[in-house]
Design an enzyme around this catalytic site. Structure first.
Site, mmCIF file in Angstrom:
data_model
loop_
_atom_site.group_PDB
_atom_site.id
_atom_site.type_symbol
_atom_site.label_atom_id
_atom_site.label_comp_id
_atom_site.label_asym_id
_atom_site.label_seq_id
_atom_site.Cartn_x
_atom_site.Cartn_y
_atom_site.Cartn_z
ATOM 1 N N GLU A 70 0.820 -1.210 0.000
ATOM 2 C CA GLU A 70 0.000 0.000 0.000
ATOM 3 C C GLU A 70 0.856 1.264 0.000
ATOM 4 O O GLU A 70 0.633 2.183 -0.783
ATOM 5 C CB GLU A 70 -0.925 0.020 1.231
ATOM 6 N N ASP A 90 -0.601 -5.007 3.216
ATOM 7 C CA ASP A 90 -1.167 -3.816 3.844
ATOM 8 C C ASP A 90 -0.584 -3.778 5.259
ATOM 9 O O ASP A 90 -0.958 -4.578 6.112
ATOM 10 C CB ASP A 90 -2.699 -3.872 3.896
#
Length: 282
Positions: A70, A90
């Protein structure tokens, strides 16, 4: 033949635990915040630190593998899924929760080969819950086997979704009208309920545990879904596109349901938000 990716999965669990420790420590200190795409889309130094820690550890052990992270994408790197073994990360799913110390914050790691998910790890750090799913081997939370509820009746369902971080008035209108439509499905005596925990990965894991019956969202990213998606399917659930068609990891939209019947019924109610794909090149 020995499972070629089991070692990667074991390593991912170790890294997720280590990352969770960093997150828990950071929660005790002052958190410095930056914004990304909108004032509601937050990033912290800890997001960047955790992602860097995971990627550098994996690069050292598996130098030929690829990454989609991310914070790397936010910093300008691409997010194209190839056939190469790829770690989709993430570092903190639920950054807004983290900033407010709302106790649902997860480290999510998905691993794909030939564009198919092989395993997924979601570590809910504050709760100390380690969710894992391995293709063909089932899904677990802290070693306990997971099984979806199997619910087929939308009127008896508990749904999880989010309002998202996009504050565009047109998008908000669709998000809220979708909720309104679902809440006003005509029924006798029963009605569905909607909850939001603030992290896509944990929302999805709650479907895998049977605690929630379905999850839907538009506007999230591949790193939000990659870890938890395979946990749901290995727990007996299904992943669909919000149109009711096949799920596409790079499409930024998902229905995760405890049954095909419920997923398809949910898709019938949803107005679709137009989104730029994660693998769009321009």
């Amino acid at each position: 033949m020995a499972d070629p990716w089991q070692e990667c999965m074991d390593y991912a669990v170790t890294l997720a635990r280590k990352a969770g420790e960093v997150v828990r420590e950071a929660l005790k200190k002052e958190i410095s915040i930056m914004t990304k795409s909108s004032p509601a889309d937050l990033v912290t130094v800890t997001d960047q630190k955790v992602e860097q820690m995971i990627i550098s550890a994996v690069k050292e052990k598996y130098p030929s593998h690829s990454f989609i992270g991310e914070e790397s994408v936010a910093a300008g790197e691409g997010s194209t899924l190839t056939n190469n073994p790829t770690w989709i990360i993430d570092p903190i799913d639920g950054t807004t929760n983290f900033v407010h110390r709302f106790p649902f914050v997860a480290v999510s790691i998905g691993f794909s080969v030939n564009k198919k998910m092989e395993f997924g790890i979601v570590y809910s750090c504050v709760e100390d819950k380690m969710y894992t799913g391995r293709k063909g081997k089932g899904a677990f939370c802290n070693g306990q086997k997971l099984q979806v509820s199997g619910q087929e009746d939308i009127t008896k369902s508990l749904l999880v979704t989010e309002l998202g971080s996009n504050r565009d008035p047109e998008v908000l209108k669709i998000v809220l009208s979708n909720m309104e439509k679902l809440l006003s499905i005509p029924i006798h005596g029963l009605s569905l309920r909607i909850r939001a925990v603030g992290t896509a990965a944990v929302n999805m894991c709650l479907v895998a545990t049977g605690g929630a019956d379905a999850y839907y969202e538009m506007g999230i990213h591949c790193w939000d879904m990659a870890g938890a998606g395979i946990i749901i399917t290995e727990a007996g659930g299904v992943l669909l596109d919000v149109s009711g068609g096949p799920f596409d990891l790079m499409s930024r939209r998902i229905i995760a349901a405890s049954s095909q019947t419920l997923g398809a019924r949910l898709a019938k109610e949803l107005q679709i938000i137009p989104l730029k794909r994660d693998d769009a090149t321009n």
